[in-house]
Design an enzyme around this catalytic site. Sequence first.
Site, PDB file in Angstrom:
ATOM      1  N   THR A  95       0.844  -1.194   0.000  1.00 41.46           N
ATOM      2  CA  THR A  95       0.000   0.000   0.000  1.00 41.46           C
ATOM      3  C   THR A  95       0.877   1.240   0.000  1.00 41.46           C
ATOM      4  O   THR A  95       1.864   1.322   0.729  1.00 41.46           O
ATOM      5  CB  THR A  95      -0.923   0.026   1.231  1.00 41.46           C
ATOM      6  OG1 THR A  95      -1.763  -1.128   1.216  1.00 41.46           O
ATOM      7  CG2 THR A  95      -1.806   1.273   1.226  1.00 41.46           C
ATOM      8  N   PHE A 110       1.130   5.233   0.755  1.00 37.34           N
ATOM      9  CA  PHE A 110       0.540   6.271   1.594  1.00 37.34           C
ATOM     10  C   PHE A 110       1.139   7.622   1.239  1.00 37.34           C
ATOM     11  O   PHE A 110       2.271   7.711   0.770  1.00 37.34           O
ATOM     12  CB  PHE A 110       0.828   6.000   3.078  1.00 37.34           C
ATOM     13  CG  PHE A 110       0.165   4.772   3.641  1.00 37.34           C
ATOM     14  CD1 PHE A 110      -1.024   4.867   4.347  1.00 37.34           C
ATOM     15  CD2 PHE A 110       0.742   3.522   3.481  1.00 37.34           C
ATOM     16  CE1 PHE A 110      -1.632   3.749   4.882  1.00 37.34           C
ATOM     17  CE2 PHE A 110       0.140   2.395   4.009  1.00 37.34           C
ATOM     18  CZ  PHE A 110      -1.052   2.503   4.703  1.00 37.34           C
TER      19      PHE A 110
END
Length: 277
Positions: free
Chosen positions: A172, A174
């Site tokens: 992921t 960010f």
Amino acid sequence: MSPKIAFQGELGAYSHEACAAARPDHEPLPCATFEDVINAVRAGDAELAMLPVENTTYGRVADMHRLLPESGLHIIDEAFVRVRIALMALPGTKLKDVTTARGHLVILPQCRSFLDANNIRPEAHADNAGAAAEIAARQEQGVAALASTLAAETCGLDILATDIEDQDTNTTRFLVMSRQPDMARRGDTHMLTSFVFRVRNIPAALYKAMGGFATNGVNMTKLESYMVDGEFTATQFYADIAGHPDDRAVQLAMEELAYFTSELKVLGTYPAAFARD
């Protein structure tokens, strides 16, 4: 008092893990929603926001591209977290004692092979770290949570197995956001600039708008389109480019882009994370 960094979710969430890795000197501030994260920074309750924008398995995070342009915040950094899934339960629990594993709907399919091999029934939960906290609070026997190792440490649970995901590439991305922009050249890697724009209503506007980046040798690392205001005719684009707004090539490319756009907003300039490469 330590500065604070806000994130969406419970303590022990993967967003908390991103905060601990990127800003270990900041106190994590859990929030219920992405809007709450943004509002916490705007109100001064936190100095920074940690917001997920995309995942290698599931694509972009819903609503994030809609929230970023209107947030009033500026991107100052990026961070990447490899989603490593651990199975955790009350202290003293053995793997053979676990009959049910709780996790978010997104995470359950990623552990299917492990769960099937150990005859563990998957059970959906709204939040991975929240599932761990719930098991600890209720002292539930025979139930485990699927979450980060940080969640186990936070909730006082035993880790029964680690890295149980079927694929080891799930990551992921960010964005770290602040009330104030940071235009300084920094870090040991190249700079990135993120912006959103809408093209003018003329033939081949997007093609012409992108031409400046090609002719000036500016690498566009990301380009996404999405609807705005629920209208099929209103399309906004989100883009990341390699470079700083002060670079002559970037200036020329952005000048050409501005000519073919009706709206253009720079969201931030920040160093590329080492994990990107």
